[in-house]
Design an enzyme around this catalytic site. Structure first.
Site, mmCIF file in Angstrom:
data_model
loop_
_atom_site.group_PDB
_atom_site.id
_atom_site.type_symbol
_atom_site.label_atom_id
_atom_site.label_comp_id
_atom_site.label_asym_id
_atom_site.label_seq_id
_atom_site.Cartn_x
_atom_site.Cartn_y
_atom_site.Cartn_z
ATOM 1 N N THR A 1 -35.694 16.062 15.424
ATOM 2 C CA THR A 1 -34.920 17.371 15.104
ATOM 3 C C THR A 1 -34.235 16.890 13.662
ATOM 4 O OG1 THR A 1 -33.165 17.448 16.178
ATOM 5 C CG2 THR A 1 -34.902 18.357 17.206
ATOM 6 N N THR B 1 -21.088 17.514 28.461
ATOM 7 C CA THR B 1 -19.950 17.674 27.707
ATOM 8 C C THR B 1 -18.700 18.285 28.311
ATOM 9 O OG1 THR B 1 -19.179 18.808 25.749
ATOM 10 C CG2 THR B 1 -21.005 19.785 26.798
ATOM 11 N N ASP B 2 -17.658 18.183 27.924
ATOM 12 C CA ASP B 2 -16.561 18.904 28.470
ATOM 13 C C ASP B 2 -16.413 20.322 27.872
ATOM 14 O OD1 ASP B 2 -15.701 18.454 25.770
ATOM 15 O OD2 ASP B 2 -13.881 17.658 26.239
ATOM 16 N N GLU B 3 -17.262 20.529 26.956
ATOM 17 C CA GLU B 3 -17.098 21.977 26.605
ATOM 18 C C GLU B 3 -17.510 23.050 27.547
ATOM 19 O OE1 GLU B 3 -18.240 22.530 22.287
ATOM 20 O OE2 GLU B 3 -17.858 20.491 21.899
ATOM 21 N N TYR C 1 -23.633 26.954 22.660
ATOM 22 C CA TYR C 1 -24.291 25.423 22.963
ATOM 23 C C TYR C 1 -23.611 25.167 24.314
ATOM 24 C CZ TYR C 1 -22.768 20.521 23.034
ATOM 25 O OH TYR C 1 -22.941 19.312 23.610
ATOM 26 N N LYS D 1 -25.403 24.190 27.857
ATOM 27 C CA LYS D 1 -25.259 22.787 28.337
ATOM 28 C C LYS D 1 -24.946 23.114 29.889
ATOM 29 C CE LYS D 1 -25.344 19.063 27.373
ATOM 30 N NZ LYS D 1 -26.418 18.164 27.034
ATOM 31 N N ASN E 1 -15.063 14.931 22.870
ATOM 32 C CA ASN E 1 -15.847 14.496 21.571
ATOM 33 C C ASN E 1 -15.816 13.033 21.302
ATOM 34 O OD1 ASN E 1 -15.121 17.405 21.567
ATOM 35 N ND2 ASN E 1 -14.861 17.256 19.113
ATOM 36 N N ASP F 1 -11.307 30.568 10.733
ATOM 37 C CA ASP F 1 -11.773 29.929 11.791
ATOM 38 C C ASP F 1 -13.238 30.149 12.286
ATOM 39 O OD1 ASP F 1 -11.246 28.075 13.994
ATOM 40 O OD2 ASP F 1 -9.312 29.198 14.724
ATOM 41 N N HIS G 1 -13.404 30.007 18.797
ATOM 42 C CA HIS G 1 -13.037 28.582 18.825
ATOM 43 C C HIS G 1 -12.328 28.245 19.725
ATOM 44 C CE1 HIS G 1 -12.464 25.111 15.543
ATOM 45 N NE2 HIS G 1 -13.081 24.963 16.585
HETATM 46 N N1 NAD Z 1 -21.391 14.359 20.210
HETATM 47 C C1 NAD Z 1 -20.397 14.323 20.996
HETATM 48 O O1 NAD Z 1 -19.314 14.616 20.907
HETATM 49 C C2 NAD Z 1 -20.754 14.925 22.746
HETATM 50 C C3 NAD Z 1 -19.917 14.850 23.593
HETATM 51 C C4 NAD Z 1 -20.251 14.865 24.715
HETATM 52 C C5 NAD Z 1 -21.518 14.989 25.111
HETATM 53 N N2 NAD Z 1 -22.450 15.336 24.243
HETATM 54 C C6 NAD Z 1 -23.945 15.259 24.706
HETATM 55 O O2 NAD Z 1 -24.532 14.214 24.279
HETATM 56 C C7 NAD Z 1 -26.063 14.397 24.044
HETATM 57 C C8 NAD Z 1 -26.140 13.709 22.720
HETATM 58 O O3 NAD Z 1 -25.389 14.072 21.755
HETATM 59 P P1 NAD Z 1 -25.462 13.727 20.216
HETATM 60 O O4 NAD Z 1 -24.029 13.900 19.737
HETATM 61 O O5 NAD Z 1 -25.995 12.308 20.184
HETATM 62 O O6 NAD Z 1 -26.543 14.786 19.752
HETATM 63 P P2 NAD Z 1 -27.418 14.546 18.220
HETATM 64 O O7 NAD Z 1 -27.596 16.130 17.875
HETATM 65 O O8 NAD Z 1 -27.189 13.622 17.387
HETATM 66 O O9 NAD Z 1 -28.796 13.948 19.114
HETATM 67 C C9 NAD Z 1 -29.618 14.728 19.623
HETATM 68 C C10 NAD Z 1 -31.073 14.027 19.695
HETATM 69 O O10 NAD Z 1 -32.039 14.911 20.678
HETATM 70 C C11 NAD Z 1 -33.297 15.040 19.951
HETATM 71 N N3 NAD Z 1 -33.851 16.373 20.411
HETATM 72 C C12 NAD Z 1 -33.079 17.317 20.100
HETATM 73 N N4 NAD Z 1 -34.162 18.571 20.750
HETATM 74 C C13 NAD Z 1 -35.070 17.522 21.616
HETATM 75 C C14 NAD Z 1 -36.380 17.873 22.420
HETATM 76 N N5 NAD Z 1 -36.481 19.243 22.634
HETATM 77 N N6 NAD Z 1 -36.923 16.860 22.870
HETATM 78 C C15 NAD Z 1 -36.471 15.617 22.580
HETATM 79 N N7 NAD Z 1 -35.785 15.153 21.823
HETATM 80 C C16 NAD Z 1 -34.838 16.341 21.145
HETATM 81 C C17 NAD Z 1 -32.973 15.082 18.462
HETATM 82 O O11 NAD Z 1 -34.095 14.783 17.736
HETATM 83 C C18 NAD Z 1 -31.642 13.935 18.485
HETATM 84 O O12 NAD Z 1 -32.370 12.590 18.009
HETATM 85 C C19 NAD Z 1 -26.280 15.738 23.981
HETATM 86 O O13 NAD Z 1 -26.577 16.105 25.390
HETATM 87 C C20 NAD Z 1 -24.737 16.221 23.877
HETATM 88 O O14 NAD Z 1 -24.638 17.583 24.585
HETATM 89 C C21 NAD Z 1 -22.149 14.919 22.946
#
Ligand code: NAD
Length: 349
Positions: free
Chosen positions: A34, A130-132, A156, A160, A185, A287, A291
């Site tokens: 994506t 996520t913690d969200e 979101y 999750k 985060n 905001d 939020h």
């Molecule tokens: N970024 C944060 O602070 C954070 C914190 C806690 C948990 N998370 C979780 O960690 C995971 C990764 O987060 P991130 O920040 O790297 O996200 P990101 O948006 O950077 O990456 C998501 C990846 O998933 C791929 N993707 C999306 N839809 C898809 C699908 N249907 N099939 C296959 N691939 C798909 C995208 O191409 C992308 O490479 C997520 O599940 C998110 O909820 C993120």
């Protein structure tokens, strides 16, 4: 062999790079590419036979069945998701499709494959969350722990939360060996510049305003991405089945503090050419609806049970992050100009 989904995104690509720096165990990396997926993140692995990239969707049942049969992974680490809260407010549909239906399809494919394994107890399905999902905290509330009720407030976090519940249900209903992590985060290298920290660094260097939602006093608990990856590896190695583990850095900071810290580090490492301070670019904006005010993670369980602690403090992690963005201006340029998409199209024509 492990199957990683979403391994071209921010955390997933850091995870794959770190994994292959330390292990010879190969990775099948399934990513739909994506807007958030970026193969440039994985360039250090070009030509590396331990990394098998598959361009595809976690919602594609036939593809998943083929991948499990062909590669026989001993574990799945599910990062694939739509991950940006603002985008979920403007268009929740993709969040429902990927985060809920996609996770469901992945669980179904994993269950079918696992059902045919001789050593069922060796398999793991690790779901990254996520913690969200826990909603928001008041200033004096205790931090989220693994017993905190789910109270998601954005599309979101609701999507999750739904995926976490499905993962839990597959453990209790079918016995699938799952474990879930709920992390605070993240920030660090390879972070798409729509999120606060890379956005601020990028805008600061371009001389653009540094947007802060509302009064900037929303508190987040920040974790350097490499620490998140090491925690996931530890949970994959030794986490108890059916359990959830909260992952955090004990780094509660208000957004305004994060932005001023970034400005100070930039003032030191790459001062503005006009002699002014980056802090002058800060601009308060309306905001975000709904939020959440404060998130904080109580990470005592993963520390007590699995001996994991973050290696970076907020200050050391932020400094490393700013340094990385200064040293990798071409990565940012590619991501923001869209030229990496052309590169992707060439690779997978
Ligand atoms: N970024 C944060 O602070 C954070 C914190 C806690 C948990 N998370 C979780 O960690 C995971 C990764 O987060 P991130 O920040 O790297 O996200 P990101 O948006 O950077 O990456 C998501 C990846 O998933 C791929 N993707 C999306 N839809 C898809 C699908 N249907 N099939 C296959 N691939 C798909 C995208 O191409 C992308 O490479 C997520 O599940 C998110 O909820 C993120």
């Amino acid at each position: 062999m492990i199957l990683v989904t979403g391994g071209a995104g921010f955390i997933g690509s850091n995870f794959v790079l770190d994994w292959l720096a330390d292990h010879d165990e190969p990775v099948v990396n399934l990513d739909a590419l994506t807007y958030a997926g970026n193969l440039n993140n994985l360039r250090p692995l070009e030509g590396d036979p331990r990394h098998i990239f598959v361009h595809g969707n976690i919602g594609d049942a036939a593809l998943l069945s083929d991948l499990f049969t062909r590669h026989k992974p001993r574990a799945v680490v599910n990062f694939a998701a739509e991950s940006h809260v603002d985008r979920s407010i403007h268009g929740p549909e993709d969040f429902i499709q990927t985060n809920i239906l996609g996770t469901f399809r992945l669980l179904e494919a994993a269950r079918a494959y696992w059902g045919g394994l001789e050593n069922k107890s060796d398999f793991r399905f690790l779901h990254v969350s996520t913690d969200e999902v826990f909603g928001t905290l008041g200033a004096d509330d205790p931090a989220f722990n693994e017993e905190t009720s789910y109270r998601p407030n954005s599309p979101y976090s609701a999507s999750k939360a739904a995926s976490d519940h499905l993962v839990r249900a597959y453990f209790h209903t079918y016995g699938l060996p799952v474990v879930t992590t709920n992390c605070s985060n993240n920030y660090g290298p390879l972070h798409f510049p729509e999120k606060l920290i890379p956005l601020v660094i990028h805008n600061a260097l371009k001389g653009r305003p540094l947007p802060i939602y509302g009064d900037g006093m929303q508190i987040r608990d920040w974790l350097y991405v490499k620490d998140h990856c090491s925690a996931i590896r530890r949970v994959l190695e030794a986490g108890r089945l059916g359990e959830t583990y909260n992952i955090g850095g004990w780094n509660e900071r208000a957004n305004l503090h994060v932005v001023t810290t970034l400005c100070e580090v930039l003032d030191e490492l790459q001062p503005r050419s006009d002699g002014k301070k980056y802090g002058e670019q800060i601009a308060f904006v309306a905001d975000r609806p709904g939020h959440d005010r404060r998130y904080a993670i109580d990470a005592r369980k993963i520390e007590a049970e699995l001996g994991w602690r973050p290696a970076e403090t907020f200050e050391s992690g932020i400094r490393k992050t700013v340094r990385w963005y200064l040293d990798n201006a071409d990565w940012v340029e590619n991501v923001t100009s869209g030229s990496y998409r052309n590169w992707v199209e060439k690779q997978y024509a």
